[in-house]
Design a protein around this motif. Sequence first.
Motif, short mmCIF file in Angstrom:
data_model
loop_
_atom_site.label_atom_id
_atom_site.label_comp_id
_atom_site.label_asym_id
_atom_site.label_seq_id
_atom_site.Cartn_x
_atom_site.Cartn_y
_atom_site.Cartn_z
N UNK A 30 -11.04 53.09 25.55
CA UNK A 30 -9.94 52.11 25.58
C UNK A 30 -9.73 51.57 27.00
N UNK A 31 -9.86 52.45 27.99
CA UNK A 31 -9.71 52.02 29.38
C UNK A 31 -10.81 51.03 29.76
N UNK A 32 -12.02 51.29 29.31
CA UNK A 32 -13.12 50.36 29.56
C UNK A 32 -12.85 49.01 28.91
N UNK A 33 -12.29 49.03 27.70
CA UNK A 33 -11.93 47.77 27.02
C UNK A 33 -10.85 47.02 27.81
N UNK B 160 -9.83 54.02 19.63
CA UNK B 160 -8.64 54.36 18.84
C UNK B 160 -8.90 55.42 17.78
N UNK B 161 -10.09 55.41 17.17
CA UNK B 161 -10.38 56.41 16.13
C UNK B 161 -10.49 57.80 16.74
N UNK B 162 -11.19 57.90 17.88
CA UNK B 162 -11.30 59.19 18.57
C UNK B 162 -9.91 59.73 18.89
N UNK B 163 -9.09 58.85 19.45
CA UNK B 163 -7.76 59.28 19.87
C UNK B 163 -6.90 59.67 18.68
N UNK B 164 -6.89 58.83 17.64
CA UNK B 164 -6.01 59.09 16.50
C UNK B 164 -6.37 60.39 15.77
N UNK B 165 -7.66 60.60 15.53
CA UNK B 165 -8.09 61.80 14.80
C UNK B 165 -7.77 63.05 15.61
N UNK B 166 -8.13 63.04 16.90
CA UNK B 166 -7.86 64.23 17.72
C UNK B 166 -6.36 64.42 17.92
N UNK B 167 -5.61 63.32 18.02
CA UNK B 167 -4.17 63.42 18.19
C UNK B 167 -3.51 64.06 16.97
N UNK B 168 -3.95 63.69 15.79
CA UNK B 168 -3.39 64.29 14.57
C UNK B 168 -3.70 65.78 14.51
N UNK B 169 -4.91 66.15 14.89
CA UNK B 169 -5.27 67.57 14.93
C UNK B 169 -4.42 68.30 15.97
N UNK B 170 -4.21 67.66 17.13
CA UNK B 170 -3.37 68.28 18.17
C UNK B 170 -1.93 68.46 17.68
N UNK B 171 -1.42 67.50 16.92
CA UNK B 171 -0.06 67.63 16.38
C UNK B 171 0.02 68.84 15.45
N UNK C 72 -0.10 55.44 20.95
CA UNK C 72 -0.80 54.55 21.88
C UNK C 72 -2.29 54.41 21.61
N UNK C 73 -2.78 54.83 20.47
CA UNK C 73 -4.22 54.79 20.20
C UNK C 73 -4.79 53.38 20.29
N UNK C 74 -4.04 52.38 19.86
CA UNK C 74 -4.52 50.99 19.87
C UNK C 74 -4.17 50.24 21.16
N UNK C 75 -3.32 50.84 21.98
CA UNK C 75 -2.81 50.16 23.17
C UNK C 75 -3.71 50.46 24.37
N UNK C 76 -4.56 49.52 24.73
CA UNK C 76 -5.48 49.73 25.86
C UNK C 76 -4.74 49.83 27.19
N UNK C 77 -3.53 49.32 27.24
CA UNK C 77 -2.74 49.40 28.46
C UNK C 77 -2.27 50.81 28.77
N UNK C 78 -2.25 51.68 27.79
CA UNK C 78 -1.82 53.07 27.98
C UNK C 78 -3.01 54.03 28.07
N UNK C 79 -4.21 53.48 28.21
CA UNK C 79 -5.42 54.31 28.21
C UNK C 79 -5.44 55.30 29.36
N UNK C 80 -4.98 54.88 30.54
CA UNK C 80 -4.99 55.79 31.69
C UNK C 80 -4.07 56.98 31.47
N UNK C 81 -2.90 56.73 30.88
CA UNK C 81 -1.98 57.82 30.56
C UNK C 81 -2.65 58.80 29.61
N UNK C 82 -3.30 58.29 28.58
CA UNK C 82 -3.96 59.16 27.61
C UNK C 82 -5.14 59.90 28.24
#
Length: 178
Positions: free
Chosen positions: A148-151, A6-17, A90-100
Amino acid sequence: MKASGKTFIKVTAIILIILGAFSALTGALSMAGSSMMGSVANDPAVQDALAQAGSSVSTDELARMAMISGGMLLGMGILYLVVGILGVIFAKNTGKAKLLMVLGGIVAVLAIVSTVINIINGASMSGVFMDLAFIVLAGLYFLGAKLNNDDAKAEMAAAQAIETVEVEIIEDDQDEEK
């Protein structure tokens, strides 16, 4: 529910925004500028200035190229915004890991293609470094989604193991009753 990435996703997502908003704005302004350039394309003063500068490209062609590059920049900006926003959501949602993971892969591929095109066209080193930064950013986003997908897979395996144990206990209880 554990979300290791989630930290990897959130930080990079904010930079992407942030970069997506900047790219979309720059693309929109470029398209507006190319529209204005097209309106002055036939002005003799502009034609003379280009001829004196040694340009062999007409103003119509310049306006068309600026419109295309502005449109591509606007499109990429919108894509980065969407990928970033979905990453934050979806950073915390492991169910959406494949989409991400798919979205991170798309951004990575587009960044690689952009880097190759810029190198072929002789882009400045700062432009190439920016493209490389996008590749790293997309890679980190993808890595977070992969974690997240591994989790999610581990959670499913644990749930299946619990179901198996419950079924065995129920079967043992039924055997004892007979």
